[in-house]
Design a protein around this motif. Structure first.
Motif, PDB file in Angstrom:
ATOM      1  N   THR A  88     196.367  37.199 -11.875  1.00  0.00           N
ATOM      2  CA  THR A  88     195.965  35.832 -11.551  1.00  0.00           C
ATOM      3  C   THR A  88     197.179  34.991 -11.164  1.00  0.00           C
ATOM      4  OG1 THR A  88     194.103  35.991 -13.085  1.00  0.00           O
ATOM      5  CG2 THR A  88     194.804  33.784 -12.443  1.00  0.00           C
ATOM      6  N   ALA A  89     198.250  35.121 -11.945  1.00  0.00           N
ATOM      7  CA  ALA A  89     199.463  34.363 -11.658  1.00  0.00           C
ATOM      8  C   ALA A  89     200.040  34.738 -10.293  1.00  0.00           C
ATOM      9  CB  ALA A  89     200.498  34.613 -12.763  1.00  0.00           C
ATOM     10  N   GLN A  90     200.006  36.031  -9.963  1.00  0.00           N
ATOM     11  CA  GLN A  90     200.544  36.480  -8.680  1.00  0.00           C
ATOM     12  C   GLN A  90     199.724  35.940  -7.515  1.00  0.00           C
ATOM     13  OE1 GLN A  90     200.599  40.737  -9.160  1.00  0.00           O
ATOM     14  NE2 GLN A  90     202.594  40.748 -10.187  1.00  0.00           N
ATOM     15  N   GLU A  91     198.384  35.950  -7.648  1.00  0.00           N
ATOM     16  CA  GLU A  91     197.557  35.479  -6.533  1.00  0.00           C
ATOM     17  C   GLU A  91     197.763  33.987  -6.295  1.00  0.00           C
ATOM     18  OE1 GLU A  91     192.825  35.116  -5.454  1.00  0.00           O
ATOM     19  OE2 GLU A  91     193.757  37.073  -5.734  1.00  0.00           O
ATOM     20  N   LEU A  92     197.909  33.207  -7.378  1.00  0.00           N
ATOM     21  CA  LEU A  92     198.033  31.763  -7.247  1.00  0.00           C
ATOM     22  C   LEU A  92     199.478  31.284  -7.193  1.00  0.00           C
ATOM     23  CD1 LEU A  92     195.183  30.709  -9.708  1.00  0.00           C
ATOM     24  CD2 LEU A  92     195.109  30.788  -7.215  1.00  0.00           C
ATOM     25  N   ASN A  93     200.434  32.238  -7.291  1.00  0.00           N
ATOM     26  CA  ASN A  93     201.861  31.901  -7.220  1.00  0.00           C
ATOM     27  C   ASN A  93     202.259  30.907  -8.310  1.00  0.00           C
ATOM     28  OD1 ASN A  93     204.445  32.199  -6.138  1.00  0.00           O
ATOM     29  ND2 ASN A  93     204.183  30.448  -4.753  1.00  0.00           N
ATOM     30  N   VAL A  94     201.811  31.191  -9.540  1.00  0.00           N
ATOM     31  CA  VAL A  94     202.194  30.392 -10.697  1.00  0.00           C
ATOM     32  C   VAL A  94     202.681  31.345 -11.786  1.00  0.00           C
ATOM     33  CG1 VAL A  94     200.543  28.563 -10.167  1.00  0.00           C
ATOM     34  CG2 VAL A  94     199.846  30.434 -11.657  1.00  0.00           C
ATOM     35  N   THR A  95     203.143  30.806 -12.884  1.00  0.00           N
ATOM     36  CA  THR A  95     203.621  31.648 -13.974  1.00  0.00           C
ATOM     37  C   THR A  95     202.458  32.084 -14.855  1.00  0.00           C
ATOM     38  OG1 THR A  95     203.960  29.803 -15.501  1.00  0.00           O
ATOM     39  CG2 THR A  95     205.784  30.355 -13.995  1.00  0.00           C
ATOM     40  N   PRO A  96     202.584  33.233 -15.541  1.00  0.00           N
ATOM     41  CA  PRO A  96     201.539  33.638 -16.493  1.00  0.00           C
ATOM     42  C   PRO A  96     201.292  32.578 -17.562  1.00  0.00           C
ATOM     43  CG  PRO A  96     203.000  35.476 -16.036  1.00  0.00           C
ATOM     44  CD  PRO A  96     203.622  34.277 -15.380  1.00  0.00           C
ATOM     45  N   GLY A  97     202.355  31.878 -17.962  1.00  0.00           N
ATOM     46  CA  GLY A  97     202.183  30.818 -18.948  1.00  0.00           C
ATOM     47  C   GLY A  97     201.279  29.703 -18.452  1.00  0.00           C
ATOM     48  N   ALA A  98     201.424  29.373 -17.181  1.00  0.00           N
ATOM     49  CA  ALA A  98     200.578  28.323 -16.608  1.00  0.00           C
ATOM     50  C   ALA A  98     199.120  28.760 -16.567  1.00  0.00           C
ATOM     51  CB  ALA A  98     201.064  27.974 -15.203  1.00  0.00           C
ATOM     52  N   VAL A  99     198.895  30.048 -16.295  1.00  0.00           N
ATOM     53  CA  VAL A  99     197.524  30.574 -16.295  1.00  0.00           C
ATOM     54  C   VAL A  99     196.923  30.445 -17.687  1.00  0.00           C
ATOM     55  CG1 VAL A  99     196.110  32.653 -16.028  1.00  0.00           C
ATOM     56  CG2 VAL A  99     197.914  32.136 -14.361  1.00  0.00           C
ATOM     57  N   SER A 100     197.653  30.908 -18.706  1.00  0.00           N
ATOM     58  CA  SER A 100     197.164  30.839 -20.083  1.00  0.00           C
ATOM     59  C   SER A 100     196.886  29.399 -20.502  1.00  0.00           C
ATOM     60  CB  SER A 100     198.179  31.481 -21.031  1.00  0.00           C
ATOM     61  OG  SER A 100     198.382  32.846 -20.719  1.00  0.00           O
ATOM     62  N   GLN A 101     197.766  28.491 -20.095  1.00  0.00           N
ATOM     63  CA  GLN A 101     197.596  27.081 -20.460  1.00  0.00           C
ATOM     64  C   GLN A 101     196.314  26.509 -19.863  1.00  0.00           C
ATOM     65  OE1 GLN A 101     200.463  24.389 -18.753  1.00  0.00           O
ATOM     66  NE2 GLN A 101     200.327  22.984 -20.478  1.00  0.00           N
TER      67      GLN A 101
END
Length: 307
Positions: A25-38
């Protein structure tokens, strides 16, 4: 109406539900895994319900979250259609063809080089889409679809009516020669295909056995049930079980020897496939050329059904 969750949180949830991991998910949206979890935690807090549970080392959606994800996905699917609509207005010189995914991959795509050889200056934009577009969004577009929905568009023509038959890999047949008979096949592992709740007339294995056996078959054993015919055919080609194959989707596998037809009998689908188009689609010369070509290609299939 209750206050909607933040759009960003819903977007991340939609992607996570589709891809299944925080990293992807983080790779597709170009964000960090932490941001996804948040954002996932934020969505849970807003909804006041648990969306994710631990499945080993991975997080998985709860049953309620899967239903919520399906609805969310439809919303983002509409966003994508709206964006496609705007792009079509800017790129009106392109010919856009929206199509059911397996129909595009397994039937139309192998035929397109013949059309492109005739229309060398044209650019085709192909959209694999289960969700039916609104009729006003077909202004520069063709839609290839199945069943009663095809009659709801302003302009449509019947392409062909497909038929089914049992098929399996040569390796599966060598292990189970009894698959050549309906009685023997009814006791073997089967690959199921279920298009979803919006389709209620497509044939299933039990429909096939009703036409082949004098009595009801024993309880059927499905090794897996797939939501797309293409995935079911791939599973059968890999030897997982026999599949109730549609001719239009399986013909290349049969010719290549990846699948073997187990019966000469046919079970026709109750509804045909349609090509549909919008009010201004045929203003494009390439669109008129495509429609004429498509109807010519499918004429033998329509004639075959009428015999």
């Amino acid at each position: 109406m209750a206050q909607l969750p933040p759009l960003r949180a819903m977007q991340i949830f939609e992607v996570f539900g589709r891809l299944g991991t925080i990293t992807a998910t983080a790779q597709e949206l170009n964000v960090t895994p932490g941001a996804v979890s948040q954002q996932l935690r934020l969505l849970e807090e807003h909804l006041d319900m648990v969306l994710l549970v631990k499945d080993g080392r991975r997080a998985a959606l709860t049953p309620a979250a899967r239903g919520y994800h399906e609805l969310i996905s439809q919303g983002f699917g509409r966003f994508a259609l709206a964006q496609d609509y705007i792009a079509e207005q800017r790129l009106a010189q392109e010919l856009t063809i929206s199509c059911l995914p397996t129909l595009l991959q397994r039937w139309l795509n192998p035929l397109l080089p013949a059309f492109q050889a005739e229309a060398q200056d044209s650019t085709l934009r192909l959209i694999a889409q289960d969700l039916e577009p609104d009729s006003h969004m077909l202004e520069h577009t063709f839609r290839l679809t199945y069943g009663e929905v095809g009659r709801r568009y302003t302009h449509s023509r019947v392409l062909f009516t497909d038929y089914c038959f049992p098929a399996a890999s040569p390796e599966f047949l060598s292990r189970h020669p009894e698959a050549r008979t309906a009685e023997g096949l009814s006791r073997l592992l089967l690959v199921g295909i279920d298009w979803g709740a919006q389709y209620t007339t497509e044939p299933h294995w039990r429909d096939w056995f009703k036409t082949q056996l004098a009595t009801d078959p024993p309880p059927l054993r499905h090794v897996a049930v797939y939501s797309a015919s293409g995935m079911g055919l791939e599973a059968a080609s890999a030897g997982q079980g026999a599949v109730l194959a549609q001719w239009s989707f399986a013909k290349d596998d049969l010719m290549a020897g990846r699948l073997v037809r187990l019966s000469p009998d046919r079970l026709y689908l109750p509804d045909p496939y349609f090509v549909c188009w919008g009010q201004t689609t045929l203003n494009q010369p390439v669109a008129r050329q495509f429609l004429n070509w498509l109807m010519q290609v499918t004429k033998p299939l329509r004639d075959q059904t009428q015999q």
